[in-house]
Write an enzyme that holds these catalytic residues in place. Structure first.
Site, PDB file in Angstrom:
ATOM      1  N   LYS A  84      69.002   8.978 -15.229  1.00 51.62           N
ATOM      2  CA  LYS A  84      67.672   9.562 -15.437  1.00 51.62           C
ATOM      3  C   LYS A  84      66.913   8.774 -16.511  1.00 51.62           C
ATOM      4  CE  LYS A  84      68.869  14.409 -14.465  1.00 51.62           C
ATOM      5  NZ  LYS A  84      67.966  14.601 -13.322  1.00 51.62           N
ATOM      6  N   ARG A 133      74.767  19.660  -5.863  1.00 51.44           N
ATOM      7  CA  ARG A 133      75.149  20.065  -4.505  1.00 51.44           C
ATOM      8  C   ARG A 133      76.578  19.646  -4.174  1.00 51.44           C
ATOM      9  NH1 ARG A 133      70.165  16.825  -2.002  1.00 51.44           N
ATOM     10  NH2 ARG A 133      69.336  17.457  -4.028  1.00 51.44           N
TER      11      ARG A 133
HETATM   12  N1  BES Z   1      69.725  18.930 -12.641  1.00 48.85           N
HETATM   13  C1  BES Z   1      68.815  18.255 -11.805  1.00 48.85           C
HETATM   14  C2  BES Z   1      67.635  19.136 -11.376  1.00 48.85           C
HETATM   15  C3  BES Z   1      66.704  19.576 -12.481  1.00 48.85           C
HETATM   16  C4  BES Z   1      65.555  18.857 -12.750  1.00 48.85           C
HETATM   17  C5  BES Z   1      66.948  20.730 -13.177  1.00 48.85           C
HETATM   18  C6  BES Z   1      64.692  19.273 -13.750  1.00 48.85           C
HETATM   19  C7  BES Z   1      66.083  21.158 -14.171  1.00 48.85           C
HETATM   20  C8  BES Z   1      64.958  20.429 -14.456  1.00 48.85           C
HETATM   21  C9  BES Z   1      69.521  17.773 -10.537  1.00 48.85           C
HETATM   22  O1  BES Z   1      70.848  17.452 -10.687  1.00 48.85           O
HETATM   23  C10 BES Z   1      68.831  16.536 -10.100  1.00 48.85           C
HETATM   24  O2  BES Z   1      68.884  15.567 -10.812  1.00 48.85           O
HETATM   25  N2  BES Z   1      68.207  16.581  -8.926  1.00 48.85           N
HETATM   26  C11 BES Z   1      67.517  15.468  -8.403  1.00 48.85           C
HETATM   27  C12 BES Z   1      67.801  15.397  -6.937  1.00 48.85           C
HETATM   28  C13 BES Z   1      67.313  14.131  -6.275  1.00 48.85           C
HETATM   29  C14 BES Z   1      68.119  12.940  -6.757  1.00 48.85           C
HETATM   30  C15 BES Z   1      67.431  14.305  -4.781  1.00 48.85           C
HETATM   31  C16 BES Z   1      66.035  15.671  -8.654  1.00 48.85           C
HETATM   32  O3  BES Z   1      65.570  16.799  -8.553  1.00 48.85           O
HETATM   33  O4  BES Z   1      65.365  14.703  -8.980  1.00 48.85           O
HETATM   34 MN    MN Z   2      71.150  15.464 -11.324  1.00 46.85          MN
END
Ligand code: BES
Ligand code: MN
Ligand code: ZN
Length: 499
Positions: free
Chosen positions: A275, A349
């Site tokens: 990230k 997931r």
């Molecule tokens: N933990 C994150 C989702 C999240 C984002 C929670 C902001 C709280 C605040 C999750 O693991 C994630 O990174 N999801 C990705 C999925 C994508 C790679 C398909 C996302 O939402 O960007």
């Molecule tokens: Mn994630």
């Protein structure tokens, strides 16, 4: 965790020996109005209280808190007028809860207060007061103001059995929400899979639950490829926690068996698909679903609900390292389904897939999972509205209950055509689609692959609502909010009552 002492009072609120008196206001047609139940307070101000408040700029709006020095008009030296907003007939419980929370936040540092909001809705006033005064101070070495010490809740009769029971339940619920907030707010250097598992087990055993913890060796033995894949990059290995509440025989035969599953990523860096640095620290909250599931299971025991609850809680830290899983890896999940990892940041997931398959082996009547699963949830619904997916009938039931308790989730679809976006070139399924449209729904469709077809299922994506990175509002301070504990608790109570 800090929650004020809450007690019932049927004494006069204008002569009570307290530091502050709380009354409710609302914005009506003719401007500011006092909430019903404030008549003798108004009389103590010669019937001019609403004029006085209007002069101070009060409009009765939500989150408006006006402080008035009383100069002997009543025995409390301070009057707090807290706004409910526009009231249509009767105030809703959530309006009372939020107004009580806002007043409670304004009372930090006060030893003792009395409120009239409990005359409208005792449970909501109690919950809002307790949650509004929540503060997470475990990591401060210098003492601040300290929260409100005690709130007396004005009711017609303090010895009334119904009121006493309502208050006890409200306190139990508020303490569960506060416990979830504590877990979410604990920083990731102290809350990692093994320490989270320990805390979950300690809480559960204190409530008399049966517990089981699978460590990395047991996870390998049993083939939990999703949890091991996600947790593999961290020096702090993953866990799978199982908590089992069976109601005492005195409550009769349980109405149903409910499986709860919660995402417990104790920190989400994204892994190799790392990230950006900005706001990455907020990914300490990526275990909010797990926290909610743990405390709700303990709460069910505390309330002795006549429903069996089995929590299955995967815990992992998603880190980039030489041992981390890679984009391109294929994982074999618990139960044998293979998954091609195209993005290591879609890790929730993967650990949930293992847990959902394990949870179904207990043959539950209902299955609920909750997770801070997708940024797309926040894009679609914002920070205060969870997305609720699943089998339509049960999804709608959970959504209605979430509305009733004021957590205000919203039903979302799982369109079948999205499944082909997850087709993998070599495995049974890929963990992400090649586009970002409808990302919350795609994640739900991925999970649905791992849910047995015959189980009523609800999936709550709480990415936004689980954590407040903005300003405090109502009974919600900064940081962990405790969403969706009140929804889960109310769903269990509803199942206990209706099956
Ligand atoms: N933990 C994150 C989702 C999240 C984002 C929670 C902001 C709280 C605040 C999750 O693991 C994630 O990174 N999801 C990705 C999925 C994508 C790679 C398909 C996302 O939402 O960007
Ligand atoms: Mn994630
Ligand atoms: Zn995550």
């Amino acid at each position: 965790m800090t929650t004020p002492t809450l007690r019932l009072t049927d004494g006069s609120v204008t002569t009570a020996t307290v530091d502050a008196l709380v009354v409710g206001t609302m914005s009506g047609e003719g401007g500011l109005q006092l909430l019903p139940g404030s008549a003798e307070v108004d009389a103590a101000f010669d019937g001019a209280l609403s004029d006085l408040l209007a002069m101070l700029g009060a409009r009765g709006k939500a989150d408006e808190v006006i402080k008035v020095p009383t100069r002997g008009a009543i025995s409390a030296p301070l009057l707090i007028a807290t706004g409910l907003g526009e009231v249509d007939g009767q105030p809703t419980s959530e309006q009372v809860r939020r107004a009580a929370g806002a007043a409670s936040r304004a009372l930090s540092g006060t030893a003792r207060a009395v409120t009239t909001l409990s005359r409208i809705d005792l449970a909501a006033a109690a919950e809002g007061t307790a949650l509004g005064s929540y503060a997470f101070t475990a990591y401060r070495s210098r003492n601040g103001d300290g929260p409100l010490g005690q709130m007396d809740l004005s009711v017609p009769s303090a010895s009334d059995a119904g009121a006493t029971a309502d208050l006890a339940r409200a306190i139990a619920v508020a303490e569960a929400v506060a416990a979830a907030r504590d877990l979410v707010n604990t920083p990731p250097n102290d809350l990692y899979p093994a320490s989270f598992a320990d805390r979950a087990v300690t809480m559960a055993q204190a409530a008399g639950l049966r517990t089981e913890v699978l460590d990395e060796k047991a996870l390998r033995r049993d083939g939990y490829g999703g949890i091991l894949g996600v947790g593999g990059g961290s020096s702090r290995p993953p866990r799978l926690v199982r908590l089992h509440y069976a109601p005492p025989a005195s409550r009769g035969k349980p109405r149903a068996k409910v499986a709860l599953v919660g995402k417990g990523v104790t920190f989400d860096t994204g892994g190799i698909s790392i990230k950006p640095a900005a706001k990455m620290e907020e990914m300490t909250m990526d275990m909010a679903g797990a926290a909610a599931v743990v405390v709700t299971t303990v709460l069910a025991a505390r309330l002795e609900l006549p429903v069996e609850v089995i929590a299955t809680v995967p815990m992992a830290e998603n880190m980039p390292s030489a041992t981390a899983y890679r984009p391109g890896d294929v994982l074999t999940m618990y139960g044998g389904t293979t998954v091609e990892v195209l993005n290591t940041d879609a890790e929730g997931r993967l650990i949930l897939a293992d847990a959902l398959v394990r949870a179904a082996q207990d043959a539950p009547d209902y299955l609920i999972d909750t997770a801070t699963l997708t940024g797309a949830q926040i894009v679609a619904l914002g920070n205060r509205t969870s997305g609720i997916m699943g089998t339509p009938e049960f999804r709608d039931r959970v959504t209605a209950i979430s509305q009733q308790v004021g957590e205000n989730g919203w039903a979302m679809p799982l369109p079948e055509h999205l499944r082909s976006d997850l087709d993998s070139k070599l495995a049974d399924i890929a963990n992400v689609a090649s586009h970002r449209w409808g990302g919350m729904l795609t994640a739900g469709v991925f999970l649905s692959e791992f849910v047995a077809d015959d189980i009523p299922w609800a999936h709550l994506d709480i990415a936004g609502p689980a954590y407040n990175s903005g300003s405090p509002w109502g009974y919600t301070g900064k940081g962990g909010t405790g969403v969706p504990v009140r929804t889960l608790a109310a769903v269990l109570a509803d199942i206990a009552e209706h099956g």
